[in-house]
Enzyme design. Structure first.
Site, PDB file in Angstrom:
ATOM      1  CG  ASP A   1      18.633  34.308  76.320  1.00 25.41           C
ATOM      2  OD1 ASP A   1      17.753  34.183  77.190  1.00 25.41           O
ATOM      3  OD2 ASP A   1      18.702  35.288  75.566  1.00 25.41           O
TER       4      ASP A   1
ATOM      5  CE1 TYR B   1      12.334  39.078  75.430  1.00 27.78           C
ATOM      6  CE2 TYR B   1      11.941  41.104  76.662  1.00 27.78           C
ATOM      7  CZ  TYR B   1      11.547  40.190  75.694  1.00 27.78           C
ATOM      8  OH  TYR B   1      10.385  40.376  75.006  1.00 27.78           O
TER       9      TYR B   1
ATOM     10  CG  ASN C   1      -1.595  32.177  62.890  1.00 31.39           C
ATOM     11  OD1 ASN C   1      -1.470  32.332  64.112  1.00 31.39           O
ATOM     12  ND2 ASN C   1      -2.400  32.930  62.163  1.00 31.39           N
TER      13      ASN C   1
ATOM     14  CG  ASN D   1      12.210  30.904  74.776  1.00 33.40           C
ATOM     15  OD1 ASN D   1      11.611  30.533  73.771  1.00 33.40           O
ATOM     16  ND2 ASN D   1      13.050  31.931  74.752  1.00 33.40           N
TER      17      ASN D   1
END
Length: 380
Positions: free
Chosen positions: A169, A138, A75, A98
């Site tokens: 991607d 995206y 985390n 990314n």
């Protein structure tokens, strides 16, 4: 004992902090080339884990982008876990991410901060619109829509077509993998790491470089219209059984006689519009020739045309479906697929990354890891 050389990236340690497909696919390529990859993901996992899962729980879309690595759950909003992240980076050769630049800055994981602490690290970054932009995107956005690719392939009514998921991607990930290996090579001489990056937009533009170069030189964008093809012998045609093939006669002047023999259409050479396969005349009368070839190809099945075109050494390719490709001997021989070996010895097939190092060992591909299978501990 094998006489093969070690895989080229054997001994290289990679930390991947990625989401969905861009950075993870880059890390898969590096793993296929021999690198030891650790994926850092939140305790509830990369959000891509839950997308595309089959009823039995398997998620082939996640697997193909995340195989052959281990997972650490952190985390990064907690200071202790950020410290664990920096300990990981202190032992790594490569960092791949990314996440948006604004998120990396908030976490203290932007390139200037990380490289100041770890000057031998190669920092690999994929963004939507370049490292100077915090815009979220995206691959359907920056790669497909913004680059001009969707517009170029739009239908006559202007409606842009859908793209297959993750194309941009994976193309960006492959580009970054090349840049990372070049930076690692440079480090051997300089002793210094580097910040290397690519973007979904830049990758999309590079894939359209021929057409963009025409526009930069003052030309007009090429239209994708098979009926008005600039070279009708470099075009797709439907056969009698409804199947399609892609004719690939790049040099019609040279291959025109053989093509006409394969088509049993020597009479075409007596037509002054097409005589000799002159490329200038073929372009001028493209619509008429496409209509004529359409009629010819509709006379026989794809299987018949495959045989006849091969007999006359005419370059072509059948249009395959994905269902056909996974059973195709040519694709298998070309190394398109890889066996992924589970901990229990069972195997499944996946798509391999597209480069082969002949004479080098290939580390067996393994399934994507469970979330945080290494806990928060050091993997090395």
């Amino acid at each position: 004992m094998s006489n093969a050389d070690p895989a080229p990236l054997t001994g290289i340690r990679v930390v991947e902090l990625g989401r969905f497909a861009a950075a993870p696919s880059c890390a898969t390529v590096l793993a296929d080339w021999g690198a030891d990859v650790v994926k850092v993901e939140p305790p509830d996992g990369d959000p891509a884990r839950g997308r595309g899962a089959h009823d039995g729980g398997a998620n082939p879309r996640f697997q193909v982008h995340n195989r052959s690595r281990r997972s650490v759950a952190l985390n990064l909003g907690e200071s202790a876990d950020r410290e664990a992240m920096f300990r990981l980076l202190s032992e790594a050769d490569v960092f791949v991410t990314n996440l948006r630049p604004v998120a990396l800055r908030a976490l203290g994981l932007d390139a200037p901060v990380v490289l100041a602490a770890h000057p031998r690290l190669v920092y690999g970054q994929i963004t939507g619109y370049g490292p100077g932009s915090d815009e979220r995107s995206y691959d359907h956005g920056a790669f497909w829509a913004y680059s001009g690719m969707a517009h170029m392939f739009s239908r006559d009514d202007g409606e842009p077509p859908q793209a297959a998921g993750g194309m941009g991607d994976r193309a960006s990930g492959m580009s970054l993998a090349g840049a990372i290996t070049a930076a690692l090579f440079a480090r051997e001489r300089s002793g210094k790491g580097a910040h290397v990056s690519t973007s979904l937009l830049a990758t999309g533009a590079w894939l359209l470089a021929s057409d963009l170069s025409e526009v930069l030189a003052g030309g007009t964008p090429r239209t994708i219209d098979r009926a008005a093809s600039a070279n009708p012998t470099l075009n797709n045609y439907r056969c009698a059984d409804g199947r399609w093939l892609w004719l690939q006669v790049m040099n019609p002047e040279r291959d025109w006689p053989a093509l006409l023999r394969a088509l049993d259409a020597m009479w075409l050479d007596s037509d002054p519009r097409f005589a000799g396969g002159d490329s200038t005349r073929l372009k001028e009368h493209a619509t008429a020739l496409v209509e004529t070839l359409d009629e010819i190809f509709r006379r026989s099945s794809l299987e018949t045309w495959e045989r006849r075109l091969r007999e006359h050494d005419i370059t072509f390719a059948p249009v395959r479906s994905l269902a056909e490709l996974v059973c195709d001997d040519v694709a298998a021989a070309a190394g398109v697929f890889v066996d992924v070996i589970g901990a229990d010895g069972t195997t499944s097939r996946s798509v391999d990354s597209p480069c082969t190092f002949h004479g080098a060992e290939r580390r067996p591909a393994t399934p994507a890891p469970r979330v945080g299978e290494l806990g928060t501990g050091q993997p090395w």
